[in-house]
Design an enzyme around this catalytic site. Structure first.
Site, PDB file in Angstrom:
ATOM      1  N   ASP A 144      39.957  38.219  34.698  1.00 40.23           N
ATOM      2  CA  ASP A 144      39.899  39.014  35.911  1.00 40.23           C
ATOM      3  C   ASP A 144      41.328  39.499  36.157  1.00 40.23           C
ATOM      4  O   ASP A 144      42.259  39.112  35.439  1.00 40.23           O
ATOM      5  CB  ASP A 144      39.366  38.170  37.073  1.00 40.23           C
ATOM      6  CG  ASP A 144      38.667  39.021  38.135  1.00 40.23           C
ATOM      7  OD1 ASP A 144      38.899  40.250  38.180  1.00 40.23           O
ATOM      8  OD2 ASP A 144      37.900  38.451  38.923  1.00 40.23           O
ATOM      9  N   HIS A 175      40.446  37.205  45.392  1.00 37.95           N
ATOM     10  CA  HIS A 175      41.391  38.309  45.568  1.00 37.95           C
ATOM     11  C   HIS A 175      42.536  37.876  46.483  1.00 37.95           C
ATOM     12  O   HIS A 175      43.637  38.404  46.393  1.00 37.95           O
ATOM     13  CB  HIS A 175      40.702  39.534  46.173  1.00 37.95           C
ATOM     14  CG  HIS A 175      39.790  40.242  45.230  1.00 37.95           C
ATOM     15  ND1 HIS A 175      38.466  39.902  45.105  1.00 37.95           N
ATOM     16  CD2 HIS A 175      40.021  41.248  44.371  1.00 37.95           C
ATOM     17  CE1 HIS A 175      37.906  40.687  44.204  1.00 37.95           C
ATOM     18  NE2 HIS A 175      38.828  41.516  43.737  1.00 37.95           N
TER      19      HIS A 175
END
Length: 169
Positions: free
Chosen positions: A94, A22
């Site tokens: 993702d 992230h």
């Protein structure tokens, strides 16, 4: 049996990283033997069990592709996952807005690269404007031939098969 599609993640393995994709791009320098004997084992089992979809990881595996994260890597998605492991289901990225990708590639650039790598569904989860930019970039890439018709057709077939398997009208 219950009419729910399953999704294994994060291909080709996220368990041995010390960074969160992230916020940064984890880079693993394991050799292919290690990758095949450790990281890929759960995915091989999931594929044998008939998993419907596999989500990619924003991780760079130097032994397979030292240039880009797995999500954007044709040698990892089409090569390792589809050809070597024999996965014929739907591949989902993702979130392309995660810094594991977005620190080095714009969402629009990443969306085109991911489709060319073999990804069927793209996640762009936070910004509607960015989602629209990715759609425009994909459309433009198809029109100029940067994404070939065969790639789009194969992806559509995989998504249609998944849809037909789980949607009962």
């Amino acid at each position: 049996a219950g009419g729910v599609a399953s999704c294994a993640k994060h291909f080709p393995g996220h368990g041995d990283t010390d960074q969160d994709s992230h916020f940064a791009l984890p880079v693993l320098s394991h050799d292919l033997q290690r990758l095949r004997s450790i990281e890929l084992v759960p995915f091989q089992a999931a594929i044998r069990a008939g998993v419907s979809a596999i989500m990619t990881a924003h991780i760079q595996f130097d032994a397979v592709d030292s240039e880009v994260p797995a999500t954007l890597s044709e040698p990892i998605i089409n090569g390792l996952l589809r050809e070597e492991l024999g996965f014929h289901g739907v591949v989902i990225s993702d979130d392309l807005e995660m810094q594991g990708v977005s620190d080095s590639f714009s969402s629009t650039e990443a969306s085109v690269m991911a489709v060319n790598a073999g990804v069927d569904l793209l996640l762009c989860c936070h910004s509607f404007d960015r989602q629209m930019e990715c759609l425009s970039a994909l459309s433009a890439a198809i029109k100029r031939g940067a994404i070939c018709d065969r790639t789009i057709c194969q992806s559509q077939i995989r998504k249609k098969l998944l849809y037909d398997q789980f949607v009962r009208i």
